[in-house]
Design an enzyme around this catalytic site. Structure first.
Site, PDB file in Angstrom:
ATOM      1  N   ARG A   1       0.865  -1.178   0.000  1.00 50.57           N
ATOM      2  CA  ARG A   1       0.000   0.000   0.000  1.00 50.57           C
ATOM      3  C   ARG A   1       0.905   1.232   0.000  1.00 50.57           C
ATOM      4  O   ARG A   1       1.930   1.262   0.705  1.00 50.57           O
ATOM      5  CB  ARG A   1      -0.887   0.033   1.248  1.00 50.57           C
ATOM      6  CG  ARG A   1      -2.041  -0.961   1.241  1.00 50.57           C
ATOM      7  CD  ARG A   1      -3.151  -0.580   0.251  1.00 50.57           C
ATOM      8  NE  ARG A   1      -4.277  -1.493   0.304  1.00 50.57           N
ATOM      9  CZ  ARG A   1      -4.462  -2.542  -0.502  1.00 50.57           C
ATOM     10  NH1 ARG A   1      -3.580  -2.806  -1.454  1.00 50.57           N
ATOM     11  NH2 ARG A   1      -5.527  -3.308  -0.387  1.00 50.57           N
TER      12      ARG A   1
ATOM     13  N   GLU B  97      -4.164   7.702  -4.665  1.00 45.30           N
ATOM     14  CA  GLU B  97      -4.462   7.044  -5.939  1.00 45.30           C
ATOM     15  C   GLU B  97      -5.802   7.544  -6.461  1.00 45.30           C
ATOM     16  O   GLU B  97      -6.724   7.739  -5.650  1.00 45.30           O
ATOM     17  CB  GLU B  97      -4.474   5.531  -5.768  1.00 45.30           C
ATOM     18  CG  GLU B  97      -3.108   4.995  -5.354  1.00 45.30           C
ATOM     19  CD  GLU B  97      -3.092   3.481  -5.108  1.00 45.30           C
ATOM     20  OE1 GLU B  97      -4.113   2.820  -5.374  1.00 45.30           O
ATOM     21  OE2 GLU B  97      -2.056   2.983  -4.648  1.00 45.30           O
TER      22      GLU B  97
ATOM     23  N   HIS C  67      -1.672   0.535  -9.808  1.00 46.44           N
ATOM     24  CA  HIS C  67      -2.241  -0.410  -8.829  1.00 46.44           C
ATOM     25  C   HIS C  67      -2.857  -1.628  -9.551  1.00 46.44           C
ATOM     26  O   HIS C  67      -4.065  -1.857  -9.480  1.00 46.44           O
ATOM     27  CB  HIS C  67      -3.284   0.290  -7.947  1.00 46.44           C
ATOM     28  CG  HIS C  67      -3.533  -0.460  -6.662  1.00 46.44           C
ATOM     29  ND1 HIS C  67      -3.855   0.146  -5.486  1.00 46.44           N
ATOM     30  CD2 HIS C  67      -3.508  -1.790  -6.371  1.00 46.44           C
ATOM     31  CE1 HIS C  67      -4.032  -0.752  -4.536  1.00 46.44           C
ATOM     32  NE2 HIS C  67      -3.818  -1.956  -5.062  1.00 46.44           N
TER      33      HIS C  67
HETATM   34  P1  NAP Z   1      -0.477 -11.542   4.786  1.00 42.54           P
HETATM   35  O1  NAP Z   1      -0.373 -12.965   4.346  1.00 42.54           O
HETATM   36  O2  NAP Z   1      -1.318 -11.215   5.954  1.00 42.54           O
HETATM   37  O3  NAP Z   1       1.023 -11.028   5.020  1.00 42.54           O
HETATM   38  C1  NAP Z   1       1.333  -9.838   5.677  1.00 42.54           C
HETATM   39  C2  NAP Z   1       2.603 -10.083   6.484  1.00 42.54           C
HETATM   40  O4  NAP Z   1       2.993  -8.828   7.048  1.00 42.54           O
HETATM   41  C3  NAP Z   1       2.424 -11.085   7.600  1.00 42.54           C
HETATM   42  O5  NAP Z   1       3.460 -12.031   7.527  1.00 42.54           O
HETATM   43  C4  NAP Z   1       2.515 -10.226   8.869  1.00 42.54           C
HETATM   44  O6  NAP Z   1       3.173 -10.867   9.949  1.00 42.54           O
HETATM   45  C5  NAP Z   1       3.366  -9.081   8.395  1.00 42.54           C
HETATM   46  N1  NAP Z   1       3.133  -7.870   9.204  1.00 42.54           N
HETATM   47  C6  NAP Z   1       1.941  -7.308   9.503  1.00 42.54           C
HETATM   48  N2  NAP Z   1       2.135  -6.195  10.241  1.00 42.54           N
HETATM   49  C7  NAP Z   1       3.470  -6.084  10.415  1.00 42.54           C
HETATM   50  C8  NAP Z   1       4.293  -5.159  11.090  1.00 42.54           C
HETATM   51  N3  NAP Z   1       3.760  -4.097  11.737  1.00 42.54           N
HETATM   52  N4  NAP Z   1       5.630  -5.348  11.062  1.00 42.54           N
HETATM   53  C9  NAP Z   1       6.162  -6.404  10.419  1.00 42.54           C
HETATM   54  N5  NAP Z   1       5.437  -7.335   9.763  1.00 42.54           N
HETATM   55  C10 NAP Z   1       4.111  -7.157   9.750  1.00 42.54           C
HETATM   56  O7  NAP Z   1      -1.010 -10.625   3.605  1.00 42.54           O
HETATM   57  P2  NAP Z   1      -0.777 -10.808   2.029  1.00 42.54           P
HETATM   58  O8  NAP Z   1      -1.876 -11.615   1.445  1.00 42.54           O
HETATM   59  O9  NAP Z   1       0.641 -11.231   1.795  1.00 42.54           O
HETATM   60  O10 NAP Z   1      -1.003  -9.302   1.557  1.00 42.54           O
HETATM   61  C11 NAP Z   1      -0.156  -8.282   2.037  1.00 42.54           C
HETATM   62  C12 NAP Z   1      -0.652  -6.912   1.617  1.00 42.54           C
HETATM   63  O11 NAP Z   1      -0.424  -6.727   0.229  1.00 42.54           O
HETATM   64  C13 NAP Z   1      -2.165  -6.693   1.763  1.00 42.54           C
HETATM   65  O12 NAP Z   1      -2.521  -6.296   3.073  1.00 42.54           O
HETATM   66  C14 NAP Z   1      -2.453  -5.622   0.751  1.00 42.54           C
HETATM   67  O13 NAP Z   1      -2.413  -4.344   1.361  1.00 42.54           O
HETATM   68  C15 NAP Z   1      -1.306  -5.726  -0.242  1.00 42.54           C
HETATM   69  N6  NAP Z   1      -1.778  -6.130  -1.580  1.00 42.54           N
HETATM   70  C16 NAP Z   1      -1.586  -5.279  -2.619  1.00 42.54           C
HETATM   71  C17 NAP Z   1      -2.009  -5.649  -3.875  1.00 42.54           C
HETATM   72  C18 NAP Z   1      -1.807  -4.754  -5.052  1.00 42.54           C
HETATM   73  O14 NAP Z   1      -2.677  -4.683  -5.899  1.00 42.54           O
HETATM   74  N7  NAP Z   1      -0.676  -4.088  -5.166  1.00 42.54           N
HETATM   75  C19 NAP Z   1      -2.633  -6.885  -4.091  1.00 42.54           C
HETATM   76  C20 NAP Z   1      -2.804  -7.723  -2.996  1.00 42.54           C
HETATM   77  C21 NAP Z   1      -2.369  -7.337  -1.733  1.00 42.54           C
HETATM   78  P3  NAP Z   1       2.575 -12.143  10.730  1.00 42.54           P
HETATM   79  O15 NAP Z   1       2.675 -13.288   9.767  1.00 42.54           O
HETATM   80  O16 NAP Z   1       3.459 -12.296  11.894  1.00 42.54           O
HETATM   81  O17 NAP Z   1       1.163 -11.774  11.067  1.00 42.54           O
END
Ligand code: NAP
Length: 333
Positions: free
Chosen positions: A237, A266, A285
């Site tokens: 993000r 955005e 995006h």
């Molecule tokens: P996810 O599986 O929940 O992975 C997020 C990771 O970040 C988890 O391992 C979490 O740790 C870690 N985390 C959360 N807060 C943290 C902090 N304060 N400090 C350090 N690590 C932290 O989510 P995902 O499916 O990979 O997606 C991640 C993000 O990508 C989404 O939330 C979304 O905003 C973004 N995204 C963007 C697009 C795009 O179009 N560009 C598409 C999809 C997603 P833990 O495992 O310990 O909980």
């Protein structure tokens, strides 16, 4: 009487028809603001919302006393007031997993494009500037064998890391809230404190969710820790990276390049210097924006909302507390 759904994005006809079998659906496809008067008039009777991209403020929920569930067509849920939803027992559902690989592909496209200067040099050819063999001024840097640092090592971070480790022989480092021993074993990944990771990685790829803890996680101090040859990729993000600090770091040559799919505001303003910089690849995006994945995300959202409004547990639930609250209210099976 059928429950009512307001649909404001990304559903195809078959998906709308599927919802319409069980529910009264009002289609607000293309809605670009909750200020829309027809939407606001429908809100008090709504049991479910399905859509994405628009920020829901707690005040809006005051106008939706019948609301039981929101199905977001996204994995990120920074647009929703999770605490208020939970207090009110409103289920919030998202679409993890189905977009992981596509978003990781986008991340890797940005790694390749920035390192090998793909967009800049394709423009060079398009302009007719390719008059002689290119020299070192146009050389890029290798991707294979380099060190890939993931800031956030969840589903998408791990999928980017797999591409790097297994496809490109990269060393994987990660900083994440919790350790990931299974991924360490699978990919030879090593956990680092964020500061160490920034100093060590050739590519820093941001994949943490946006929260108060991660807003401007990458600011001037963190950018200064990166190698001058380092490349920053953000597919999470926009506000996770301090954009003004990033622009300055790029302008001053403190880092070599940036690949950005997301921005603090955005759509990105045409006034922003970022898309005009030769060493920036800026995308609108498109992390999950393929036909296959957007269809799968919408389908997951439809299935989530259908289950939720039938009183069953949705496949992907963000706020477990709301489910407990609802079950407390309903007779348990
Ligand atoms: P996810 O599986 O929940 O992975 C997020 C990771 O970040 C988890 O391992 C979490 O740790 C870690 N985390 C959360 N807060 C943290 C902090 N304060 N400090 C350090 N690590 C932290 O989510 P995902 O499916 O990979 O997606 C991640 C993000 O990508 C989404 O939330 C979304 O905003 C973004 N995204 C963007 C697009 C795009 O179009 N560009 C598409 C999809 C997603 P833990 O495992 O310990 O909980």
């Amino acid at each position: 009487m059928k429950k009512r759904i307001l649909a404001y994005g990304r559903l195809n006809e078959a998906q709308l028809a599927q919802l319409s079998r069980d529910f009264e659906v009002q289609d607000f496809h293309g809605l670009d603001s909750f200020d829309d008067s027809t939407f606001r008039a429908a809100l008090p009777e709504a049991h479910g919302l399905i859509g994405s991209n628009l920020k829901i403020l707690p005040e809006l929920l005051e106008e939706a006393p019948s609301l039981e569930a929101i199905a977001s067509v996204s994995v990120g849920y920074d647009n929703y007031p999770v605490e208020t939803l939970t207090e009110r027992g409103i289920l919030l559902c998202n679409t993890p997993d189905v977009l992981t690989e596509t978003t990781a592909d986008t991340g890797f496209a940005l790694i390749m494009a920035t390192a090998r200067r793909v967009v800049e040099l394709a423009d060079f050819v398009r302009r007719g500037d390719w008059q002689a063999s290119i020299d070192r001024d146009h050389f890029g840097s290798d991707v294979h064998g380099k060190t890939l640092g993931l800031v956030g090592f969840g589903r998408i971070g791990a999928a980017v890391a797999r591409r790097g480790a297994l496809g490109f022989g990269m060393q994987v480092r990660y900083s994440n809230a919790s350790p990931k021993p299974a991924l360490e074993a699978e990919l030879g990944a090593e956990r680092r404190e964020l500061d160490e990771l920034l100093a060590e990685a050739d590519f820093v790829c941001v994949t943490v969710p946006l929260s108060e803890a991660t807003r401007h996680l990458i600011g001037p101090r963190q950018l200064a820790l990166m190698k001058p040859s380092g490349i920053l990729i953000n597919i999470a993000r926009g506000p996770v990276v301090d954009e003004a600090a990033l622009i300055e770091a790029l302008e001053m040559g403190r880092i070599r390049a940036a690949g950005l799919d997301v921005f603090e505001r955005e759509p990105l303003s045409p006034e922003s210097p970022l898309p005009h910089m030769a060493n920036v690849v800026a995308l609108p995006h498109i992390g999950s924006a393929t036909h296959e994945t957007r269809t799968a995300m919408a389908q997951r959202a439809v299935d989530n909302l259908t289950l939720a409004l039938h009183g069953e547990r949705p496949i992907s639930l963000v706020n477990e507390g709301a489910w407990e609250k609802r079950r407390g209210r309903q007779p348990r099976p």
